[in-house]
Design a protein around this motif. Structure first.
Motif, PDB file in Angstrom:
ATOM      1  N   ALA A 233       0.852  -1.199   0.000  1.00  0.00           N
ATOM      2  CA  ALA A 233       0.000   0.000   0.000  1.00  0.00           C
ATOM      3  C   ALA A 233       0.881   1.239   0.000  1.00  0.00           C
ATOM      4  O   ALA A 233       1.995   1.239   0.549  1.00  0.00           O
ATOM      5  CB  ALA A 233      -0.938   0.008   1.198  1.00  0.00           C
ATOM      6  N   TYR A 234       0.360   2.300  -0.635  1.00  0.00           N
ATOM      7  CA  TYR A 234       1.036   3.598  -0.717  1.00  0.00           C
ATOM      8  C   TYR A 234       0.185   4.656  -0.010  1.00  0.00           C
ATOM      9  O   TYR A 234      -1.039   4.558   0.035  1.00  0.00           O
ATOM     10  CB  TYR A 234       1.161   4.044  -2.173  1.00  0.00           C
ATOM     11  N   ALA A 235       0.860   5.676   0.444  1.00  0.00           N
ATOM     12  CA  ALA A 235       0.208   6.929   0.839  1.00  0.00           C
ATOM     13  C   ALA A 235       1.105   8.051   0.337  1.00  0.00           C
ATOM     14  O   ALA A 235       2.290   8.111   0.695  1.00  0.00           O
ATOM     15  CB  ALA A 235       0.022   7.009   2.349  1.00  0.00           C
ATOM     16  N   THR A 236       0.556   8.932  -0.488  1.00  0.00           N
ATOM     17  CA  THR A 236       1.371   9.942  -1.172  1.00  0.00           C
ATOM     18  C   THR A 236       0.810  11.338  -0.935  1.00  0.00           C
ATOM     19  O   THR A 236      -0.401  11.551  -0.922  1.00  0.00           O
ATOM     20  CB  THR A 236       1.416   9.663  -2.683  1.00  0.00           C
ATOM     21  N   ARG A 237       1.727  12.275  -0.770  1.00  0.00           N
ATOM     22  CA  ARG A 237       1.356  13.691  -0.638  1.00  0.00           C
ATOM     23  C   ARG A 237       2.464  14.527  -1.263  1.00  0.00           C
ATOM     24  O   ARG A 237       3.637  14.141  -1.240  1.00  0.00           O
ATOM     25  CB  ARG A 237       1.192  14.050   0.833  1.00  0.00           C
ATOM     26  N   THR A 238       2.086  15.668  -1.818  1.00  0.00           N
ATOM     27  CA  THR A 238       3.089  16.605  -2.339  1.00  0.00           C
ATOM     28  C   THR A 238       3.246  17.770  -1.373  1.00  0.00           C
ATOM     29  O   THR A 238       2.300  18.179  -0.687  1.00  0.00           O
ATOM     30  CB  THR A 238       2.700  17.136  -3.727  1.00  0.00           C
ATOM     31  N   TYR A 239       4.481  18.290  -1.327  1.00  0.00           N
ATOM     32  CA  TYR A 239       4.842  19.384  -0.436  1.00  0.00           C
ATOM     33  C   TYR A 239       5.629  20.431  -1.220  1.00  0.00           C
ATOM     34  O   TYR A 239       6.213  20.132  -2.257  1.00  0.00           O
ATOM     35  CB  TYR A 239       5.719  18.872   0.718  1.00  0.00           C
ATOM     36  N   ARG A 240       5.660  21.639  -0.680  1.00  0.00           N
ATOM     37  CA  ARG A 240       6.492  22.670  -1.286  1.00  0.00           C
ATOM     38  C   ARG A 240       7.964  22.364  -1.017  1.00  0.00           C
ATOM     39  O   ARG A 240       8.344  22.012   0.089  1.00  0.00           O
ATOM     40  CB  ARG A 240       6.128  24.057  -0.742  1.00  0.00           C
ATOM     41  N   ARG A 241       8.766  22.514  -2.045  1.00  0.00           N
ATOM     42  CA  ARG A 241      10.189  22.224  -1.960  1.00  0.00           C
ATOM     43  C   ARG A 241      10.975  23.500  -1.708  1.00  0.00           C
ATOM     44  O   ARG A 241      10.753  24.521  -2.380  1.00  0.00           O
ATOM     45  CB  ARG A 241      10.649  21.556  -3.254  1.00  0.00           C
ATOM     46  N   SER A 242      11.894  23.459  -0.775  1.00  0.00           N
ATOM     47  CA  SER A 242      12.663  24.644  -0.406  1.00  0.00           C
ATOM     48  C   SER A 242      14.133  24.449  -0.740  1.00  0.00           C
ATOM     49  O   SER A 242      14.652  23.329  -0.652  1.00  0.00           O
ATOM     50  CB  SER A 242      12.535  24.916   1.097  1.00  0.00           C
ATOM     51  N   PRO A 243      14.831  25.518  -1.111  1.00  0.00           N
ATOM     52  CA  PRO A 243      16.277  25.413  -1.336  1.00  0.00           C
ATOM     53  C   PRO A 243      16.967  24.903  -0.075  1.00  0.00           C
ATOM     54  O   PRO A 243      16.617  25.260   1.044  1.00  0.00           O
ATOM     55  CB  PRO A 243      16.687  26.857  -1.649  1.00  0.00           C
ATOM     56  N   GLY A 244      17.923  24.046  -0.267  1.00  0.00           N
ATOM     57  CA  GLY A 244      18.643  23.478   0.864  1.00  0.00           C
ATOM     58  C   GLY A 244      18.094  22.156   1.339  1.00  0.00           C
ATOM     59  O   GLY A 244      18.775  21.441   2.080  1.00  0.00           O
ATOM     60  N   ASP A 245      16.849  21.823   0.951  1.00  0.00           N
ATOM     61  CA  ASP A 245      16.313  20.514   1.306  1.00  0.00           C
ATOM     62  C   ASP A 245      17.208  19.410   0.760  1.00  0.00           C
ATOM     63  O   ASP A 245      17.694  19.491  -0.377  1.00  0.00           O
ATOM     64  CB  ASP A 245      14.912  20.334   0.723  1.00  0.00           C
ATOM     65  N   GLU A 271       8.285  18.696 -10.860  1.00  0.00           N
ATOM     66  CA  GLU A 271       8.091  20.002 -11.468  1.00  0.00           C
ATOM     67  C   GLU A 271       7.253  20.886 -10.544  1.00  0.00           C
ATOM     68  O   GLU A 271       6.488  20.397  -9.720  1.00  0.00           O
ATOM     69  CB  GLU A 271       7.412  19.856 -12.835  1.00  0.00           C
ATOM     70  N   GLY A 272       7.411  22.202 -10.666  1.00  0.00           N
ATOM     71  CA  GLY A 272       6.628  23.129  -9.853  1.00  0.00           C
ATOM     72  C   GLY A 272       7.156  23.303  -8.449  1.00  0.00           C
ATOM     73  O   GLY A 272       6.376  23.621  -7.531  1.00  0.00           O
ATOM     74  N   ASN A 273       8.475  23.100  -8.235  1.00  0.00           N
ATOM     75  CA  ASN A 273       9.076  23.285  -6.910  1.00  0.00           C
ATOM     76  C   ASN A 273       8.373  22.447  -5.853  1.00  0.00           C
ATOM     77  O   ASN A 273       8.038  22.926  -4.761  1.00  0.00           O
ATOM     78  CB  ASN A 273       9.050  24.765  -6.491  1.00  0.00           C
ATOM     79  N   ARG A 274       8.152  21.186  -6.161  1.00  0.00           N
ATOM     80  CA  ARG A 274       7.434  20.303  -5.238  1.00  0.00           C
ATOM     81  C   ARG A 274       8.272  19.088  -4.878  1.00  0.00           C
ATOM     82  O   ARG A 274       9.136  18.657  -5.638  1.00  0.00           O
ATOM     83  CB  ARG A 274       6.121  19.808  -5.884  1.00  0.00           C
ATOM     84  N   TRP A 275       7.983  18.560  -3.707  1.00  0.00           N
ATOM     85  CA  TRP A 275       8.403  17.222  -3.335  1.00  0.00           C
ATOM     86  C   TRP A 275       7.196  16.305  -3.457  1.00  0.00           C
ATOM     87  O   TRP A 275       6.097  16.666  -3.037  1.00  0.00           O
ATOM     88  CB  TRP A 275       8.880  17.152  -1.880  1.00  0.00           C
TER      89      TRP A 275
END
Length: 495
Positions: A233-245, A271-275
């Motif tokens: 099973a998976y659970a997925t979410r996208t987050y905002r990506r920050s420089p230095g991560d 794409e879109g500065n996301r994780w």
């Protein structure tokens, strides 16, 4: 109109078609192959279907792709690809095939925000209790969401002058032609059943392929099936990506470790500065789909690096679940009788545990096998193709199944070599924490560039046997023995 005029027009049309085709870069690098027929049909516009259409465009006057879904906007997940909302990987072998089939496609990927990476230098791999040592290599990959990647490939296919993609079409079955061969399909566009004829039908309809049932209707025996039950099973979410991560890296994978650590995760730049964060759990140890549960699951992983990022990052989506019961392989290569005029490709042949990211790459290798098989014409194409495809599938299936069967609860057929091979790979990965050469050797295999046998060469055997496994911790829920910051030099962040 006289015959000379007809021949002149046909010759002009052929020359125009070749010139237009060449301008789009879709002709085979081996020249202009002879046409094998007027029409080919592809069932399904999955990645396998799109790549099959690209290959068939070299050999047929026209190719029609029949897709059940109606396409969403570019970058949005398609209903028929539920796994499209989760982390995907295009391994180096698949990327190389795509570059050959679509010259310059890397620029198309970059144009929609993809990040091109060195899979052993821009990614962090936590396996068997620690991070593998990084090293520069030629194992290139693409960080891009599955919907956007599929949209790029579909756009390139639609640029081919002799390919049409029809959406909202349900294929009902295969039609019989002379000599018990297949002569096309029956379909429904929403207005009742109709027939569409073709010289070749390629079933790329995915895991739910109806070809085994259609074979029985035509009087043929369906293929034997191998199954490895992983209850993933998976659970997925996208987050905002920050420089230095992630110290400037673009990908982190935490692999489950047999026999007890059933949890894993992927943190992938998009794409879109996301994780995109996909948490995985197999054999019933499934990640929750609520905020607190998701964070607790991430914190329970044997490294805290993913948790440290998402605990403070801004969520950009809801939590999306996905379940995958078992890996399935249909052994078409073992059949002694099969109708002419049809082949099967992609997940319709074999679907793998998605945690290994092999699906799109194996589909690419199967498309290459189809291209090679078409060189011999349509007679007994099925036999040549299934045998060639099986050789590509064998490697990926062995890698995935062996890793899954290392867990005693996994249901599937275990050969006598599974246990000793898994023990050897476990030690190799421990030594690779301090040996960048072993990291590259391992990833050449996992990226399907080299066969597993390459890990048993005298040089590799010596390095694995004599290498250090210092710092190995028996406790999985502690900080990793090789700190992330020490895993490699700082890298520029490219957002």
């Amino acid at each position: 109109m006289n015959h000379r005029r007809v021949r002149s027009l046909l010759s002009s049309r052929s020359a125009l078609r070749q010139n237009v085709a060449a301008s789009f870069g879709w002709r085979s690098s081996r020249g202009h192959p002879e046409l094998l027929g007027k029409h080919a049909i592809v069932i399904g516009s999955s990645m396998a279907g799109l790549l099959a259409a690209r290959v068939l465009a070299d050999h047929f006057e026209h190719v029609t792709v029949l897709e059940r879904d109606v396409f969403p906007a570019a970058g949005e997940a398609r209903r028929g690809v539920p796994q499209g909302r989760h982390a995907h990987g295009l391994l180096s072998a698949g990327y190389r095939v795509m570059q050959r089939l679509f010259p310059g496609i890397e620029q198309d990927f970059l144009g929609v925000g993809a990040i091109l990476i060195d899979a052993t230098n821009d990614a962090f791999w936590f396996q068997n209790g620690g991070y593998l040592a990084p090293s520069a290599s030629d194992l290139n990959g693409v960080c891009l969401s599955r919907p956007q990647l599929e949209a790029v490939v579909r756009s390139r296919v639609l640029r081919l002058p002799n390919v049409t993609i029809n959406a909202g079409v349900t294929v009902l079955g295969l039609t019989r032609a002379e000599n018990r061969s297949v002569g096309g399909v029956t379909l429904d566009r929403g207005e009742g059943a109709e027939t569409l004829t073709a010289d070749l039908v390629v079933d790329a309809s995915g895991r739910g392929s109806r070809t085994p049932a259609w074979l029985a209707q035509l009087g043929y025996r369906p293929p034997a099936v191998s199954e490895v039950k992983v209850n993933m099973a998976y659970a997925t979410r996208t987050y905002r990506r920050s420089p230095g991560d992630l110290d400037g890296g673009h990908l982190l994978l935490v692999a489950p470790q047999a026999p007890h650590q059933k949890r894993g995760a992927v943190l992938a730049a998009q794409e879109g500065n996301r994780w995109m964060v996909t948490l995985t759990g197999m054999l019933g140890d499934h990640p929750p789909v609520d905020d607190a549960g998701l964070l607790a699951f991430a914190r329970s992983l044997p490294t805290q690096d993913i948790y440290d990022i998402i605990a403070h990052a801004e969520p950009l989506s809801d939590i999306v679940p996905y379940r995958y019961p078992s890996s399935l392989r249909h052994h078409y290569e073992r059949l002694s009788a099969f109708p002419e005029g049809v082949v099967v490709i992609g997940d319709a042949i074999c679907s793998f545990n998605p945690i290994f990211g092999q699906g799109m790459t194996v589909a690419s290798l199967e498309a290459q096998a189809l291209q090679d098989s078409l060189e011999g014409g349509l007679q007994e194409l099925w036999k040549r193709f299934f045998r060639r495809a099986a050789k590509r599938i064998d490697i990926a299936w062995t890698l995935a199944a062996s890793a899954d069967l290392a867990f005693p609860e996994t249901l599937g057929t275990r050969g006598p070599a599974v246990k000793p091979i898994n023990a050897y790979i476990a030690r190799l990965l421990q030594v690779a924490r301090h040996d960048p050469g072993l990291t590259v050797a391992f990833h050449q295999v996992s990226n399907l560039i080299k066969p597993p046998s390459s890990l048993f060469s005298p040089n590799i055997l010596w390095r694995v046997g004599s290498g250090s496994i210092r710092g190995v911790s028996p406790h999985l829920n502690r900080e990793p023995c090789v700190p992330l910051a020490a895993a490699g030099a700082s890298r520029d962040v490219s957002l």
